[in-house]
Design an enzyme around this catalytic site. Structure first.
Site, short mmCIF file in Angstrom:
data_model
loop_
_atom_site.label_atom_id
_atom_site.label_comp_id
_atom_site.label_asym_id
_atom_site.label_seq_id
_atom_site.Cartn_x
_atom_site.Cartn_y
_atom_site.Cartn_z
N LYS A 11 0.85 -1.21 0.00
CA LYS A 11 0.00 0.00 0.00
C LYS A 11 0.88 1.24 0.00
O LYS A 11 2.05 1.21 0.40
CB LYS A 11 -0.94 0.02 1.21
CG LYS A 11 -0.26 0.03 2.60
CD LYS A 11 0.20 1.38 3.14
CE LYS A 11 0.83 1.28 4.52
NZ LYS A 11 1.70 2.38 4.89
N GLY A 103 4.75 -6.75 5.52
CA GLY A 103 4.54 -7.76 6.56
C GLY A 103 3.08 -7.83 6.99
O GLY A 103 2.54 -8.91 7.21
N ASP A 137 -1.94 -1.97 10.43
CA ASP A 137 -2.03 -1.95 8.96
C ASP A 137 -2.57 -3.26 8.39
O ASP A 137 -2.64 -3.42 7.17
CB ASP A 137 -0.63 -1.70 8.36
CG ASP A 137 -0.31 -0.22 8.26
OD1 ASP A 137 -1.25 0.60 8.34
OD2 ASP A 137 0.88 0.10 8.08
#
Ligand code: C5P
Length: 285
Positions: A11, A103, A137
């Site tokens: 992103k 990750g 996230d």
């Protein structure tokens, strides 16, 4: 089903506004996310025993519970008393600690994949609540939305209805930046900057890429360059070479700009590649 292969995208944060510190030590954010066509590949293979193993083509990637994909498998296995294990093969392209949430995306992709491989039948809502436990996230990658807003810790996700596909130049300086260090260095300004996410969304819908580029913003920039002063020189130099306004993604160090076409992005890539090792042309997923 013995094995599943999934793509795990990165992103960018086109705008990141820090609204203040929370009682839990985190920060309230308002951020516009864009998923991009920059992927890790994940293969999940069912194991008859209960072991969870990580295999990765990058040496620095943790193989145990520090790996967010491992954590995702571990928490589901425990909560649903799954008698199987899993081999998680990660073919990494998204650099770690780069502000691209590689990750976190791997963890969300593992949750989505294990929901099928271990036949858990969890709803999206349940998966999001697991994602929130793993990292702020992670939830964004449970949803299929390409453009979305992140509120609270960045983990309350709302879809943004945009069909826009945007080209980017993406430069990844070889400096690892840890979010906790950057947030610790963050100082709230006395005169608060306005959250421009609505103006930016409108510009994406109607505006030119110069207008969108001019509206990119990241409140963490001052903290990022306080922790790693070299990154300011790199950012300024990229702006000088390309003539674009560029921005850090997340807590950095990835730097990106909005470019009007693939051709233009490739031209900039070829110039920047003389100076920087990791320069990519990417676009909206
Ligand atoms: O949630 P995640 O583990 O990715 O966050 C890493 C670190 O970044 C946290 O430990 C916290 O210090 C900081 N952070 C924050 N506010 C957020 C997200 C992250 O302070 N909204």
């Amino acid at each position: 089903m013995k094995s599943i292969c999934l793509r795990s995208p990165a992103k960018l944060n086109l705008s990141l506004h820090v609204a203040g510190k929370r009682p839990d030590g985190y920060h309230n954010l308002s951020t516009l996310f864009e998923k991009i066509n920059f992927f890790d590949d994940i293969r999940l293979t069912l194991r008859k025993d209960k072991r969870i193993r990580i295999f990765c083509n990058w040496p620095g990637v943790p193989k145990g519970p520090k790996n967010l994909a491992y954590k995702a498998a571990q928490v589901l296995q425990k909560d649903f008393q799954v008698s199987n294990g899993v081999d998680i093969h990660i073919k990494k392209r998204i650099p770690i600690a780069a502000g691209l949430a590689g990750g976190s995306s791997n963890a969300a992709t593992t949750l989505l994949g294990l929901n099928r491989l271990w036949r858990l039948n969890l709803t999206e809502k349940r998966l999001v609540s697991y994602a929130k436990q793993i990292g702020s996230d992670v939830p964004l990658f449970i949803y299929k939305y390409i453009w979305c807003l992140g509120a609270e810790r960045g983990d309350r996700i709302k879809s943004v209805n945009l069909s826009k596909k945007t080209w980017h130049i993406l430069i990844i300086p070889g400096i690892k930046v840890y979010s906790n260090e950057v947030f610790r260095a963050f100082k709230m300004k006395l005169t608060k900057r306005k959250d421009n996410v609505n103006i930016l969304t409108r510009a994406l819908r109607e505006g030119t890429c110069e207008k969108v580029g001019g509206l990119l913003s990241n409140d963490l920039e001052a903290a990022i360059v306080r922790v790693h002063p070299l990154l300011l020189r790199i950012k300024n130099n990229i702006e000088y070479i390309t003539g674009l306004k560029v921005c850090f993604s997340g807590s950095g160090p990835s730097i990106f700009g909005v470019v009007k076409s693939e051709k233009e992005a490739k031209r900039m890539q070829s110039i920047l590649s003389d100076r920087y090792k990791q320069v990519f042309v990417v676009r909206t997923l």
